[in-house]
Design a protein around this motif. Structure first.
Motif, PDB file in Angstrom:
ATOM      1  N   HIS A 166     -26.851  50.593  21.095  1.00 28.83           N
ATOM      2  CA  HIS A 166     -27.758  50.748  21.865  1.00 28.83           C
ATOM      3  C   HIS A 166     -28.831  49.591  21.841  1.00 28.83           C
ATOM      4  CE1 HIS A 166     -25.742  54.836  21.829  1.00 28.83           C
ATOM      5  NE2 HIS A 166     -25.823  54.466  23.323  1.00 28.83           N
ATOM      6  N   TRP A 167     -28.817  48.641  22.766  1.00 31.59           N
ATOM      7  CA  TRP A 167     -29.883  47.697  22.712  1.00 31.59           C
ATOM      8  C   TRP A 167     -30.598  47.956  23.931  1.00 31.59           C
ATOM      9  CZ3 TRP A 167     -29.656  43.007  19.728  1.00 31.59           C
ATOM     10  CH2 TRP A 167     -28.661  42.866  18.796  1.00 31.59           C
ATOM     11  N   ALA A 168     -32.152  47.689  23.733  1.00 26.38           N
ATOM     12  CA  ALA A 168     -33.090  47.914  24.651  1.00 26.38           C
ATOM     13  C   ALA A 168     -34.222  46.975  24.350  1.00 26.38           C
ATOM     14  CB  ALA A 168     -33.682  49.179  24.649  1.00 26.38           C
ATOM     15  N   LEU A 169     -35.188  46.918  25.373  1.00 25.73           N
ATOM     16  CA  LEU A 169     -36.286  45.993  25.234  1.00 25.73           C
ATOM     17  C   LEU A 169     -37.361  46.855  24.054  1.00 25.73           C
ATOM     18  CD1 LEU A 169     -37.307  45.277  28.666  1.00 25.73           C
ATOM     19  CD2 LEU A 169     -37.006  43.665  26.915  1.00 25.73           C
ATOM     20  N   ARG A 170     -37.184  48.010  24.258  1.00 26.52           N
ATOM     21  CA  ARG A 170     -37.946  49.044  23.406  1.00 26.52           C
ATOM     22  C   ARG A 170     -37.318  50.393  23.117  1.00 26.52           C
ATOM     23  NH1 ARG A 170     -43.593  49.403  25.615  1.00 26.52           N
ATOM     24  NH2 ARG A 170     -43.812  47.370  24.895  1.00 26.52           N
ATOM     25  N   HIS A 171     -37.367  50.885  21.877  1.00 23.99           N
ATOM     26  CA  HIS A 171     -36.843  52.218  21.496  1.00 23.99           C
ATOM     27  C   HIS A 171     -37.853  53.148  21.290  1.00 23.99           C
ATOM     28  CE1 HIS A 171     -32.546  50.749  21.842  1.00 23.99           C
ATOM     29  NE2 HIS A 171     -33.013  49.500  20.976  1.00 23.99           N
ATOM     30  N   PRO A 172     -38.503  53.815  22.210  1.00 25.13           N
ATOM     31  CA  PRO A 172     -39.580  54.884  21.665  1.00 25.13           C
ATOM     32  C   PRO A 172     -39.311  56.101  21.042  1.00 25.13           C
ATOM     33  CG  PRO A 172     -38.772  54.895  24.076  1.00 25.13           C
ATOM     34  CD  PRO A 172     -38.437  53.799  23.533  1.00 25.13           C
ATOM     35  N   LEU A 173     -37.818  56.547  20.965  1.00 27.69           N
ATOM     36  CA  LEU A 173     -37.620  57.750  20.390  1.00 27.69           C
ATOM     37  C   LEU A 173     -36.548  57.483  19.333  1.00 27.69           C
ATOM     38  CD1 LEU A 173     -36.919  59.628  23.649  1.00 27.69           C
ATOM     39  CD2 LEU A 173     -39.224  59.744  22.315  1.00 27.69           C
ATOM     40  N   GLU A 174     -36.391  58.815  18.537  1.00 30.85           N
ATOM     41  CA  GLU A 174     -35.608  58.512  17.281  1.00 30.85           C
ATOM     42  C   GLU A 174     -33.900  58.371  17.876  1.00 30.85           C
ATOM     43  OE1 GLU A 174     -35.863  61.345  14.133  1.00 30.85           O
ATOM     44  OE2 GLU A 174     -38.199  61.424  14.532  1.00 30.85           O
ATOM     45  N   ARG A 175     -33.689  58.868  19.039  1.00 33.84           N
ATOM     46  CA  ARG A 175     -32.358  58.722  19.720  1.00 33.84           C
ATOM     47  C   ARG A 175     -32.456  57.819  20.713  1.00 33.84           C
ATOM     48  NH1 ARG A 175     -32.275  61.348  24.210  1.00 33.84           N
ATOM     49  NH2 ARG A 175     -33.873  63.201  24.424  1.00 33.84           N
TER      50      ARG A 175
END
Length: 191
Positions: A166-175
């Motif tokens: 999973h790729w994203a601009l930002r990952h705010p959570l542990e999952r």
């Protein structure tokens, strides 16, 4: 130099390139760079060009298909764009390498309405030895967030071993959670 996809000569009003990051808890993926160019066009449409570099033979990229609207695209390699409409409502676009697509309208966090009617996005892609690009042109959003286009950009990459990255601009959570408000990390002026 990254390979081009078919040219789209529409007039660009605003453009920005953003880099996506792999989720820190995910197993290593065969991709070492994934970026998205966002272009707001003069007619209000939005053009998204996802470019990834890595070992394409290690990824499952669906072959070209019929380009129909389909559910469950995130279970395979899929490129996504989340568009904020106001402080709670947003759109979720999904684009498959096969040309299949989906649009969901959320009235609040993960609270989906019936899939809205829309003009299908125009999706084209190109592939090289270690590069892949997918371009999707989506219709102008019916509303935008305070005169700005606020986006969450992401991708799900399925490997030949059937693992998901999973790729994203930002990952705010542990999952991984692309719907989280803090994932909407790109803001660009919208006419």
């Amino acid at each position: 130099m990254l390979m081009p996809v078919r040219p789209d000569l529409s007039a660009v009003v605003n453009a920005q390139v953003a880099r996506l990051q792999p989720h820190p808890g995910a197993p290593p993926a065969p991709v070492h760079d994934l970026s998205v160019e966002v272009c707001v066009l003069a007619d209000g449409d939005v053009r998204l060009t996802y470019r990834l570099m890595g070992s394409l033979v290690a990824l499952r990229l669906q072959p070209p298909g019929d380009g129909r609207r389909r559910h469950g695209l995130w279970r395979h390699t899929c490129f996504e764009a989340f568009v904020a409409l106001d402080d709670a409502a947003y759109l979720e676009w999904n684009f498959s390498p096969s040309g299949a697509w989906q649009l969901y309208r959320m009235r609040a966090y993960r609270a989906a309405d019936s899939p809205p009617a829309t003009t299908p996005p125009r999706i084209v892609s190109a592939r090289g030895a270690a590069q892949y690009a997918l371009r999707a042109r989506i219709p102008a959003p019916s509303a935008c967030h305070h005169g700005r286009l606020r986006l969450g950009l992401s991708a799900v990459l399925r490997t030949r071993e059937d693992t998901l990255a999973h790729w994203a601009l930002r990952h705010p959570l542990e999952r991984p959670d692309f719907h989280h408000a803090d994932s909407f990390a790109l803001s660009i002026p919208y006419p």
